[in-house]
Design a protein around this motif. Structure first.
Motif, PDB file in Angstrom:
ATOM      1  N   VAL A  57      34.391 -37.624 -25.682  1.00 54.38           N
ATOM      2  CA  VAL A  57      33.469 -38.902 -25.827  1.00 54.38           C
ATOM      3  C   VAL A  57      33.239 -39.287 -24.217  1.00 54.38           C
ATOM      4  O   VAL A  57      32.275 -39.789 -23.690  1.00 54.38           O
ATOM      5  CB  VAL A  57      34.191 -40.036 -26.562  1.00 54.38           C
ATOM      6  N   ALA A  58      34.391 -39.024 -23.339  1.00 51.43           N
ATOM      7  CA  ALA A  58      34.304 -39.453 -22.033  1.00 51.43           C
ATOM      8  C   ALA A  58      33.324 -38.735 -21.278  1.00 51.43           C
ATOM      9  O   ALA A  58      32.889 -39.098 -20.283  1.00 51.43           O
ATOM     10  CB  ALA A  58      35.557 -39.680 -21.340  1.00 51.43           C
ATOM     11  N   SER A  59      33.211 -37.526 -21.701  1.00 52.95           N
ATOM     12  CA  SER A  59      32.138 -36.592 -20.955  1.00 52.95           C
ATOM     13  C   SER A  59      30.812 -37.352 -20.985  1.00 52.95           C
ATOM     14  O   SER A  59      30.140 -36.592 -20.198  1.00 52.95           O
ATOM     15  CB  SER A  59      32.357 -35.227 -21.669  1.00 52.95           C
ATOM     16  N   LEU A  60      30.474 -38.182 -21.925  1.00 53.78           N
ATOM     17  CA  LEU A  60      29.163 -38.840 -21.966  1.00 53.78           C
ATOM     18  C   LEU A  60      29.014 -39.627 -20.861  1.00 53.78           C
ATOM     19  O   LEU A  60      27.789 -39.768 -19.842  1.00 53.78           O
ATOM     20  CB  LEU A  60      29.253 -39.835 -23.083  1.00 53.78           C
ATOM     21  N   PHE A  61      30.303 -40.233 -20.046  1.00 56.14           N
ATOM     22  CA  PHE A  61      30.041 -40.932 -18.802  1.00 56.14           C
ATOM     23  C   PHE A  61      29.475 -39.905 -17.431  1.00 56.14           C
ATOM     24  O   PHE A  61      28.773 -40.236 -16.824  1.00 56.14           O
ATOM     25  CB  PHE A  61      31.288 -41.483 -18.296  1.00 56.14           C
ATOM     26  N   SER A  62      30.266 -38.878 -17.678  1.00 55.28           N
ATOM     27  CA  SER A  62      29.843 -37.657 -16.517  1.00 55.28           C
ATOM     28  C   SER A  62      28.365 -37.378 -16.721  1.00 55.28           C
ATOM     29  O   SER A  62      27.779 -37.005 -15.808  1.00 55.28           O
ATOM     30  CB  SER A  62      30.917 -36.353 -16.813  1.00 55.28           C
ATOM     31  N   ALA A  63      28.134 -37.092 -17.901  1.00 58.48           N
ATOM     32  CA  ALA A  63      26.623 -36.642 -18.341  1.00 58.48           C
ATOM     33  C   ALA A  63      25.565 -37.837 -17.669  1.00 58.48           C
ATOM     34  O   ALA A  63      24.697 -37.538 -16.912  1.00 58.48           O
ATOM     35  CB  ALA A  63      26.235 -36.500 -19.593  1.00 58.48           C
ATOM     36  N   LEU A  64      25.813 -39.091 -17.947  1.00 65.25           N
ATOM     37  CA  LEU A  64      25.216 -40.292 -17.361  1.00 65.25           C
ATOM     38  C   LEU A  64      24.947 -40.132 -15.811  1.00 65.25           C
ATOM     39  O   LEU A  64      23.927 -40.327 -15.204  1.00 65.25           O
ATOM     40  CB  LEU A  64      25.463 -41.688 -17.908  1.00 65.25           C
ATOM     41  N   LEU A  65      26.304 -39.858 -15.341  1.00 66.27           N
ATOM     42  CA  LEU A  65      26.260 -40.212 -13.862  1.00 66.27           C
ATOM     43  C   LEU A  65      25.587 -39.103 -13.101  1.00 66.27           C
ATOM     44  O   LEU A  65      24.843 -39.300 -12.067  1.00 66.27           O
ATOM     45  CB  LEU A  65      27.702 -40.047 -13.474  1.00 66.27           C
ATOM     46  N   GLY A  66      25.803 -37.945 -13.704  1.00 58.68           N
ATOM     47  CA  GLY A  66      25.102 -36.701 -13.094  1.00 58.68           C
ATOM     48  C   GLY A  66      23.593 -36.608 -13.405  1.00 58.68           C
ATOM     49  O   GLY A  66      22.836 -35.806 -12.686  1.00 58.68           O
ATOM     50  N   LYS A  68      21.336 -39.530 -14.959  1.00 61.65           N
ATOM     51  CA  LYS A  68      20.760 -40.794 -15.173  1.00 61.65           C
ATOM     52  C   LYS A  68      21.157 -41.524 -14.024  1.00 61.65           C
ATOM     53  O   LYS A  68      20.047 -42.060 -13.331  1.00 61.65           O
ATOM     54  CB  LYS A  68      20.760 -41.470 -16.429  1.00 61.65           C
ATOM     55  N   LEU A  69      22.365 -41.937 -13.747  1.00 59.49           N
ATOM     56  CA  LEU A  69      22.796 -43.022 -12.608  1.00 59.49           C
ATOM     57  C   LEU A  69      23.983 -42.666 -12.219  1.00 59.49           C
ATOM     58  O   LEU A  69      24.959 -42.657 -12.926  1.00 59.49           O
ATOM     59  CB  LEU A  69      22.438 -44.493 -13.539  1.00 59.49           C
ATOM     60  N   PRO A  70      24.098 -42.329 -10.992  1.00 56.40           N
ATOM     61  CA  PRO A  70      23.076 -42.227  -9.874  1.00 56.40           C
ATOM     62  C   PRO A  70      21.993 -41.239 -10.235  1.00 56.40           C
ATOM     63  O   PRO A  70      20.957 -41.181  -9.382  1.00 56.40           O
ATOM     64  CB  PRO A  70      23.831 -42.199  -8.567  1.00 56.40           C
ATOM     65  N   GLY A  71      22.252 -40.312 -10.788  1.00 57.21           N
ATOM     66  CA  GLY A  71      21.461 -39.150 -11.239  1.00 57.21           C
ATOM     67  C   GLY A  71      21.729 -37.639 -10.427  1.00 57.21           C
ATOM     68  O   GLY A  71      23.024 -37.676  -9.910  1.00 57.21           O
ATOM     69  N   GLU A  72      21.061 -36.598 -10.293  1.00 56.84           N
ATOM     70  CA  GLU A  72      21.105 -35.698  -9.889  1.00 56.84           C
ATOM     71  C   GLU A  72      21.608 -35.375  -8.464  1.00 56.84           C
ATOM     72  O   GLU A  72      21.218 -36.223  -7.421  1.00 56.84           O
ATOM     73  CB  GLU A  72      19.785 -34.601  -9.756  1.00 56.84           C
ATOM     74  N   GLY A  73      22.601 -34.736  -8.244  1.00 60.47           N
ATOM     75  CA  GLY A  73      23.339 -34.585  -6.830  1.00 60.47           C
ATOM     76  C   GLY A  73      24.711 -35.452  -6.931  1.00 60.47           C
ATOM     77  O   GLY A  73      25.300 -35.405  -5.718  1.00 60.47           O
TER      78      GLY A  73
ATOM     79  N   SER B  29      28.416 -31.938 -24.494  1.00 64.38           N
ATOM     80  CA  SER B  29      28.514 -33.106 -23.704  1.00 64.38           C
ATOM     81  C   SER B  29      27.464 -33.709 -23.335  1.00 64.38           C
ATOM     82  O   SER B  29      27.323 -34.834 -23.019  1.00 64.38           O
ATOM     83  CB  SER B  29      29.647 -32.967 -22.568  1.00 64.38           C
ATOM     84  N   THR B  30      26.125 -32.894 -23.340  1.00 61.35           N
ATOM     85  CA  THR B  30      25.034 -33.244 -22.961  1.00 61.35           C
ATOM     86  C   THR B  30      24.856 -33.383 -21.418  1.00 61.35           C
ATOM     87  O   THR B  30      23.865 -33.935 -20.772  1.00 61.35           O
ATOM     88  CB  THR B  30      24.423 -34.640 -23.496  1.00 61.35           C
ATOM     89  N   ASP B  31      26.151 -32.868 -20.772  1.00 60.09           N
ATOM     90  CA  ASP B  31      26.130 -32.924 -19.263  1.00 60.09           C
ATOM     91  C   ASP B  31      25.541 -31.687 -18.642  1.00 60.09           C
ATOM     92  O   ASP B  31      26.358 -30.766 -18.313  1.00 60.09           O
ATOM     93  CB  ASP B  31      27.554 -33.080 -18.887  1.00 60.09           C
ATOM     94  N   LYS B  32      24.224 -31.841 -18.432  1.00 61.78           N
ATOM     95  CA  LYS B  32      23.532 -30.452 -17.883  1.00 61.78           C
ATOM     96  C   LYS B  32      23.316 -30.468 -16.518  1.00 61.78           C
ATOM     97  O   LYS B  32      22.263 -30.198 -16.018  1.00 61.78           O
ATOM     98  CB  LYS B  32      22.267 -30.222 -18.628  1.00 61.78           C
ATOM     99  N   ASN B  33      24.193 -31.368 -15.760  1.00 61.66           N
ATOM    100  CA  ASN B  33      24.088 -31.401 -14.309  1.00 61.66           C
ATOM    101  C   ASN B  33      23.996 -29.919 -13.710  1.00 61.66           C
ATOM    102  O   ASN B  33      24.719 -29.208 -13.740  1.00 61.66           O
ATOM    103  CB  ASN B  33      25.354 -32.080 -13.935  1.00 61.66           C
ATOM    104  N   PRO B  34      23.020 -29.869 -12.843  1.00 55.87           N
ATOM    105  CA  PRO B  34      22.845 -28.457 -12.052  1.00 55.87           C
ATOM    106  C   PRO B  34      23.962 -28.210 -11.212  1.00 55.87           C
ATOM    107  O   PRO B  34      23.818 -26.712 -11.012  1.00 55.87           O
ATOM    108  CB  PRO B  34      21.266 -28.755 -11.256  1.00 55.87           C
ATOM    109  N   PHE B  35      24.972 -28.737 -10.842  1.00 54.04           N
ATOM    110  CA  PHE B  35      25.911 -28.318 -10.118  1.00 54.04           C
ATOM    111  C   PHE B  35      26.722 -27.609 -11.097  1.00 54.04           C
ATOM    112  O   PHE B  35      27.439 -26.338 -10.303  1.00 54.04           O
ATOM    113  CB  PHE B  35      27.048 -29.396  -9.890  1.00 54.04           C
ATOM    114  N   HIS B  36      26.585 -27.731 -12.282  1.00 52.38           N
ATOM    115  CA  HIS B  36      27.248 -26.690 -13.159  1.00 52.38           C
ATOM    116  C   HIS B  36      26.417 -25.611 -13.613  1.00 52.38           C
ATOM    117  O   HIS B  36      27.111 -24.431 -13.855  1.00 52.38           O
ATOM    118  CB  HIS B  36      27.970 -27.499 -14.375  1.00 52.38           C
ATOM    119  N   LEU B  37      25.310 -25.695 -13.832  1.00 52.44           N
ATOM    120  CA  LEU B  37      24.586 -24.808 -14.537  1.00 52.44           C
ATOM    121  C   LEU B  37      23.600 -23.953 -13.610  1.00 52.44           C
ATOM    122  O   LEU B  37      23.258 -22.922 -14.285  1.00 52.44           O
ATOM    123  CB  LEU B  37      23.563 -25.377 -15.616  1.00 52.44           C
ATOM    124  N   ASN B  38      23.047 -24.471 -12.675  1.00 52.65           N
ATOM    125  CA  ASN B  38      21.820 -23.651 -11.842  1.00 52.65           C
ATOM    126  C   ASN B  38      22.521 -23.145 -10.639  1.00 52.65           C
ATOM    127  O   ASN B  38      23.074 -23.652  -9.654  1.00 52.65           O
ATOM    128  CB  ASN B  38      21.005 -24.936 -11.734  1.00 52.65           C
TER     129      ASN B  38
END
Lengths: 132, 132
Positions: A57-66, A68-73, B29-38
């Motif tokens: 469940v907490a991994s959703l925070f990681s998903a959002l951070l990376g 949506k907000l702050p977003g990519e990078g 997790s829906t965490d598809k941050n490019p740091f991990h995948l790209n």
């Protein structure tokens, strides 16, 4: 280009963790705690049924951070997690992150991270620190 | 039956997160941050290559707590995580948990949680609080 970030910015995501997702996470993480996987164990537990791994469940925070907000990078520096209530299989949860502090001297942002269940109860709360 | 717990008890686990596991976690997790995948994004990043999701690595703590120490029946109450260094794809990491405090008044235990890479460097550190 990323829009200008400021205190008060919020992003959120809804998710339902099915039994299939929980079983896949158990395999990947090696976390095969019977609270999550064993129907009889779940029924006999204080929760009355199987629950989703808190860390999933907490991994959703990681998903959002990376994303949506702050977003990519975004680079994850830290996270605190208080697991307040269980999340059940097939229950919809809403995770949200809100910027609560931006450092002047470094590109470091602190966010409040909350996950609620379908009743609006907080199931996880904590804070994230990220580098932008 | 669980053996008597005491301050200083330690449990650990080794794990290699392959690209396949990282991709599966990204889906779940829906965490598809490019740091991990790209691959290109990873190469161009400050890390020089793709990295494993911090929250996936941290799930090893959950696996240890619920299965080894304290073991079955453990309820996760809280976790702090400081992501100190990246974990690379196919790099072996060692997660460990050590009991550092046991409350007298309640069945609540605090553990130091650390994950190191193959060089022995700390990649994640923090503390867990659990009910036994």
């Amino acid at each position: 280009m990323r829009k200008k970030l400021q205190v008060g910015n919020i992003a959120s995501i809804q998710k339902i963790f099915t039994m299939e997702l929980v079983e896949q996470f158990a395999e990947i993480s090696t976390d095969k705690n019977p609270f999550h996987l064993n129907e009889e164990f779940g029924k006999a537990s204080i929760f009355g049924q199987r629950i989703v791994h808190g860390m999933l469940v907490a991994s959703l925070f990681s998903a959002l951070l990376g994303q949506k907000l702050p977003g990519e990078g975004t680079i994850y520096l830290g996270q605190t997690l208080n697991f307040k209530k269980p999340v059940f299989i097939n229950e919809e949860v809403t995770a949200s992150v809100e910027i609560i502090h931006m450092r002047d001297d470094k590109p470091i942002v602190k966010l409040k991270t909350i996950c609620t269940n379908s009743k609006g109860e907080i199931v996880i709360e904590g804070e994230a620190v990220v580098r932008i």
